[in-house]
Design a protein around this motif. Structure first.
Motif, mmCIF file in Angstrom:
data_model
loop_
_atom_site.group_PDB
_atom_site.id
_atom_site.type_symbol
_atom_site.label_atom_id
_atom_site.label_comp_id
_atom_site.label_asym_id
_atom_site.label_seq_id
_atom_site.Cartn_x
_atom_site.Cartn_y
_atom_site.Cartn_z
ATOM 1 N N SER A 186 -1.543 -83.239 33.043
ATOM 2 C CA SER A 186 -2.418 -84.369 33.337
ATOM 3 C C SER A 186 -3.814 -84.130 32.764
ATOM 4 N N LYS A 187 -4.580 -85.203 32.639
ATOM 5 C CA LYS A 187 -5.922 -85.132 32.081
ATOM 6 C C LYS A 187 -6.952 -85.383 33.179
ATOM 7 N N LEU A 188 -7.970 -84.558 33.193
ATOM 8 C CA LEU A 188 -9.056 -84.705 34.158
ATOM 9 C C LEU A 188 -10.327 -85.025 33.390
ATOM 10 N N LYS A 189 -10.842 -86.240 33.559
ATOM 11 C CA LYS A 189 -12.063 -86.646 32.883
ATOM 12 C C LYS A 189 -13.273 -86.269 33.732
ATOM 13 N N SER A 190 -14.277 -85.706 33.080
ATOM 14 C CA SER A 190 -15.471 -85.291 33.802
ATOM 15 C C SER A 190 -16.694 -85.453 32.898
ATOM 16 N N THR A 191 -17.853 -85.279 33.493
ATOM 17 C CA THR A 191 -19.113 -85.365 32.763
ATOM 18 C C THR A 191 -19.963 -84.152 33.093
ATOM 19 N N THR A 237 -20.923 -79.786 36.471
ATOM 20 C CA THR A 237 -19.796 -80.668 36.175
ATOM 21 C C THR A 237 -19.508 -81.590 37.353
ATOM 22 N N THR A 238 -18.971 -82.758 37.038
ATOM 23 C CA THR A 238 -18.520 -83.661 38.093
ATOM 24 C C THR A 238 -17.120 -83.288 38.577
ATOM 25 N N ALA A 239 -16.442 -82.373 37.880
ATOM 26 C CA ALA A 239 -15.167 -81.852 38.374
ATOM 27 C C ALA A 239 -15.419 -81.037 39.646
ATOM 28 N N THR A 240 -14.414 -80.885 40.486
ATOM 29 C CA THR A 240 -14.584 -80.182 41.752
ATOM 30 C C THR A 240 -13.665 -78.966 41.826
ATOM 31 N N ASP A 241 -13.912 -78.137 42.831
ATOM 32 C CA ASP A 241 -13.059 -76.961 43.007
ATOM 33 C C ASP A 241 -11.647 -77.342 43.435
ATOM 34 N N LYS A 242 -11.454 -78.559 43.932
ATOM 35 C CA LYS A 242 -10.093 -79.029 44.214
ATOM 36 C C LYS A 242 -9.329 -79.231 42.908
ATOM 37 N N ASP A 243 -10.063 -79.625 41.874
ATOM 38 C CA ASP A 243 -9.456 -79.804 40.550
ATOM 39 C C ASP A 243 -9.314 -78.467 39.833
ATOM 40 N N ILE A 244 -10.387 -77.673 39.891
ATOM 41 C CA ILE A 244 -10.454 -76.415 39.145
ATOM 42 C C ILE A 244 -10.859 -75.314 40.127
ATOM 43 N N PRO A 245 -9.921 -74.561 40.659
ATOM 44 C CA PRO A 245 -10.211 -73.596 41.740
ATOM 45 C C PRO A 245 -11.286 -72.567 41.405
ATOM 46 N N ILE A 246 -11.478 -72.221 40.125
ATOM 47 C CA ILE A 246 -12.469 -71.210 39.775
ATOM 48 C C ILE A 246 -13.888 -71.689 40.087
ATOM 49 N N LEU A 247 -14.044 -73.003 40.345
ATOM 50 C CA LEU A 247 -15.338 -73.553 40.744
ATOM 51 C C LEU A 247 -15.615 -73.371 42.236
ATOM 52 N N SER A 248 -14.688 -72.800 42.959
ATOM 53 C CA SER A 248 -14.888 -72.558 44.392
ATOM 54 C C SER A 248 -16.106 -71.663 44.605
ATOM 55 N N LYS A 252 -23.596 -76.212 44.569
ATOM 56 C CA LYS A 252 -23.402 -77.652 44.419
ATOM 57 C C LYS A 252 -24.738 -78.341 44.679
ATOM 58 N N TRP A 253 -25.057 -79.276 43.834
ATOM 59 C CA TRP A 253 -26.289 -80.049 43.982
ATOM 60 C C TRP A 253 -25.976 -81.524 44.148
ATOM 61 N N LYS A 254 -26.815 -82.202 44.912
ATOM 62 C CA LYS A 254 -26.818 -83.651 44.879
ATOM 63 C C LYS A 254 -27.558 -84.067 43.608
ATOM 64 N N ALA A 255 -27.049 -85.081 42.951
ATOM 65 C CA ALA A 255 -27.672 -85.574 41.727
ATOM 66 C C ALA A 255 -27.426 -87.066 41.617
ATOM 67 N N ASN A 256 -28.384 -87.783 41.053
ATOM 68 C CA ASN A 256 -28.266 -89.232 40.909
ATOM 69 C C ASN A 256 -27.652 -89.533 39.543
ATOM 70 N N ILE A 257 -26.352 -89.733 39.529
ATOM 71 C CA ILE A 257 -25.602 -89.767 38.275
ATOM 72 C C ILE A 257 -24.818 -91.063 38.111
ATOM 73 N N SER A 258 -24.418 -91.331 36.889
ATOM 74 C CA SER A 258 -23.509 -92.440 36.615
ATOM 75 C C SER A 258 -22.077 -91.957 36.864
ATOM 76 N N ALA A 259 -21.093 -92.761 36.523
ATOM 77 C CA ALA A 259 -19.701 -92.472 36.856
ATOM 78 C C ALA A 259 -19.276 -91.067 36.458
ATOM 79 N N ALA A 260 -18.542 -90.415 37.346
ATOM 80 C CA ALA A 260 -18.131 -89.028 37.130
ATOM 81 C C ALA A 260 -17.315 -88.846 35.861
#
Length: 510
Positions: A186-191, A237-248, A252-260
Motif C-alpha cells: 500500500s501507499k502512504l502519502k505524507s508531507t 512528517t505528517t506520517a505517524t508511528d501507527k504508520d511507521i513504528p520507528i517514529l514511536s 511531536k509538535w502541533k503545527a498549523n498545516i495544510s492537508a497531511a
C-alpha cells in the motif's frame, strides 16, 4: 519590462560587493551575544503574519494562518538579528574528529563520521532544547530568541508563497510530498514540514543578503559561508508511528498545516492557481507532526568540497529510554563529496556495490537503513545509495541537491536541482542504462564551496549583468528560496498589485 527591472524600480534589490572567498576566515568581529532580542526586525515571522496585513502581502487571501483569539500555544517569532561583522570563532568540538583524512579504513571512517555528527548536533542543541533535555514541554524548544548560549537565526522571507509559507506555531515550511511504500504494497502519502537554524558565523553571511532596513541585497558574485559556519534543520512528517513504528517516542509538535497528504490546488484551463485560490483550497488547520529527520551542514576546510552534510533519522524504538526526546535519533550518514562516477559512466552503478565496498567521500550507517526499511521503503537513500534521508529524493544526494543553490535570475528562475524529464521519466539524472553520463557528471560532480553550478543539462541564467554562470549561494537552497520569494513580492507590488497573483518564480523542491 523584465521581472528584475520591476524589482529594481521598487528599490528592493541591490547589487552586492564580493562576499567571502571560499577559504577566507575573516577577521574576528562583533555580533550579539546570547539570544535575547534576536526576534525583533522588519521581516514577517510567518505566512499571513497580521503585522504585515497593511502591506497588501496577503491581499484577497483566505486567512487561515493566524493565531485564533483563544490560542494559548506558542507563536513563532523569526530570529532576524544578523551580525554586521563576522563573529569571532568559537570552539568547534567536531574538529576533534576527522573522517576526511586520507587512508582511513571504512570502519575508522565510520567511527570518525559518527562522532563528528554527534558533536555538531550537540552544538546545535545547546540552549535550544533546554525544555526537552530536562523533561519539560518540548513545544517550547527551538525558540531561538531565548537562546542564552549563542545567537541563532532563521532565514527570512520564506513567508510569501502560500503553499510553503511558514506556519505560525513553530515556523515550519512545507517541503516536498513523500509517498512511502508499505510492506503490504500500500501507499502512504505524507508531507514534510521543516525549519532551519543558522549559527552566528552562518548568520553573518545570511545578513549580507537580508538587511536591517527590510531590504534584500542580491549578490552579484559567489556567496561564501565562513569556516566554522553551522546549519541545522529539523524535518517533521505528517506520517505517524501507527504508520511507521520507528517514529514511536519521537518529538511531536502541533503545527498549523495544510492537508497531511500534500494539498495541491489543481490547475484549470492551463492556468496556474493564484495565491488567492491556493489560500482558499489549501487552508491551514492545527495538526500534529512527528520528527523524522535532522540535517546538519558544516563549513569545514578539511573537507574536499569545503562542506560536510550529515543526516540523522528517527530511531524511537531503539532509543526509547533516551531522556532527551531530541536525541532519539541515529546517524544515517555523513558526506563531503559525491563520489563522482568515472567519465562516461552512470552514477547509478558507480561506485560499484557501495554497501559492500563503501564510499570514498561519505559514510552510510547500513544498520539504520535496514531498520527504516523494516516496514517501509523509508531507508531508500539517494542515487546508488549516496546519502539522502527519508524526506529526500532517490535520484539525488545531500550535496548533489544543495550544490545547485544559486541566486535567482531576472526571470526568477534557478537551476533545476533534479532533472527528470516528464515525457521520459526513465531518463535524466541517476537513470539506468538509458541515462546520460554527462548529466550525471554534472549533478554528481565534486563541486567546491562557493563555486557556480554548471555543466551538461544546466540552463544559462538571465542576469541583468549578462553573466553566463549562476551566482552560487554556497550550497544554501534556503537562501535561494528566500530570494525567489522576495523577488516575487517585489514584482507583485507593481504587476499584480490589485489582481490575482500567480507564482512566476521556481522554488527548489516544490
Amino acid at each position: 519590462m523584465t521581472r528584475t527591472k520591476w524589482a529594481l524600480a521598487l528599490g528592493g534589490v541591490a547589487a552586492a560587493a564580493t562576499l567571502w572567498a571560499c577559504v577566507t576566515t575573516g577577521k574576528p568581529g562583533g555580533g550579539a551575544q546570547g539570544g535575547e532580542g534576536t526576534c525583533s526586525g522588519p521581516y514577517p515571522s510567518y505566512w499571513q503574519d497580521p503585522k504585515f496585513t497593511s502591506t497588501g502581502m496577503w491581499m484577497g487571501q483566505t486567512i487561515s494562518n493566524q493565531p485564533p483569539a483563544d490560542w494559548k500555544g506558542p507563536i513563532f517569532q523569526l530570529s532576524q538579528q544578523y551580525p554586521s561583522t563576522l563573529p569571532s570563532g568559537e570552539p568547534e568540538p567536531w574538529k576533534a574528529f576527522n573522517p576526511f583524512k586520507e587512508g582511513l579504513s571504512q570502519e575508522e571512517m565510520r567511527k570518525q563520521a559518527h562522532e563528528y555528527s554527534w558533536a555538531v548536533l550537540r552544538y546545535i542543541q545547546e540552549g535550544n532544547v533546554d525544555e526537552g533535555a530536562s523533561g519539560g514541554d518540548i513545544e517550547k524548544d527551538w525558540t531561538l530568541c531565548n537562546n542564552r548560549v549563542r545567537p541563532w537565526v532563521h532565514i527570512p522571507f520564506q513567508t510569501y508563497e502560500p503553499y510553503s509559507g511558514r506556519e505560525f506555531i513553530h515556523g515550519l515550511t512545507r517541503e516536498a510530498p513523500v509517498t512511502f511504500t508499505m510492506k503490504d504494497g500500500s501507499k502512504l502519502k505524507s508531507t514534510v514540514w521543516a525549519v532551519g537554524f543558522y549559527d552566528p558565523r552562518a548568520a553573518y553571511t545570511v545578513g549580507q543578503v537580508w538587511k536591517p532596513d527590510g531590504t534584500a541585497v542580491f549578490p552579484t558574485s559567489n556567496v561564501a559561508f565562513p569556516e566554522g559556519a553551522v546549519i541545522g534543520k529539523l524535518l517533521f512528517t505528517t506520517a505517524t508511528d501507527k504508520d511507521i513504528p520507528i517514529l514511536s517516542n519521537m518529538p511531536k509538535w502541533k503545527a498549523n498545516i495544510s492537508a497531511a497528504s500534500f494539498c495541491k490546488c489543481e490547475e484549470k484551463d492551463e492556468q496556474s492557481c493564484s495565491f488567492q485560490e491556493i489560500s482558499q483550497k489549501c487552508q491551514r488547520t492545527v495538526g500534529e507532526v512527528t520528527l523524522m529527520q535532522v540535517d546538519i551542514a558544516v563549513r569545514d576546510n578539511r573537507s574536499p568540497s569545503g562542506w560536510a552534510y550529515g543526516t540523522f533519522v528517527a530511531d524511537g524504538q531503539v532509543h526509547a529510554s533516551e531522556k532527551n526526546p531530541w536525541n532519539r535519533l541515529s546517524t544515517l550518514g555523513l558526506m563531503w563529496g559525491n563520489d563522482t562516477p568515472p567519465a562516461g559512466t552512470l552514477a547509478v552503478s558507480n561506485p560499484v556495490d557501495p554497501r559492500k565496498n563503501g564510499f570514498k567521500q561519505e559514510v552510510i550507517e547500513w544498520d539504520i537503513v535496514d531498520r527504516w526499511n523494516a516496514t517501509t521503503d523509508g531507508g531508500h537513500l539517494g542515487c546508488n545509495s549516496r546519502l539522502d534521508g527519508p524526506a529526500d529524493s532517490t535520484r539525488s544526494s545531500c550535496l548533489s541537491c544543495h550544490m545547485t543553490g544559486s541566486v535567482p535570475d531576472q526571470d526568477n528562475e534557478l537551476p533545476a536541482f533534479i532533472v527528470t524529464p516528464k515525457d521520459e521519466p526513465a531518463k535524466g539524472q541517476c537513470a539506468e542504462a538509458s541515462g546520460d553520463p554527462a548529466l550525471d557528471a554534472t549533478y554528481f560532480a565534486d563541486l567546491k564551496c562557493s563555486t557556480p553550478f554548471s555543466g551538461a543539462g544546466v540552463a544559462q541564467p538571465q542576469y541583468p549583468s549578462g553573466a553566463t554562470q549562476w551566482v552560487s549561494t554556497d550550497f544554501s537552497l534556503q537562501l535561494s528560496i528566500s530570494m525567489v520569494q522576495w523577488q516575487e513580492w517585489q514584482t507583485d507590488q507593481v504587476k499584480e498589485a490589485t489582481g490575482r497573483r500567480v507564482m512566476q518564480g521556481v522554488l527548489p523542491g516544490r
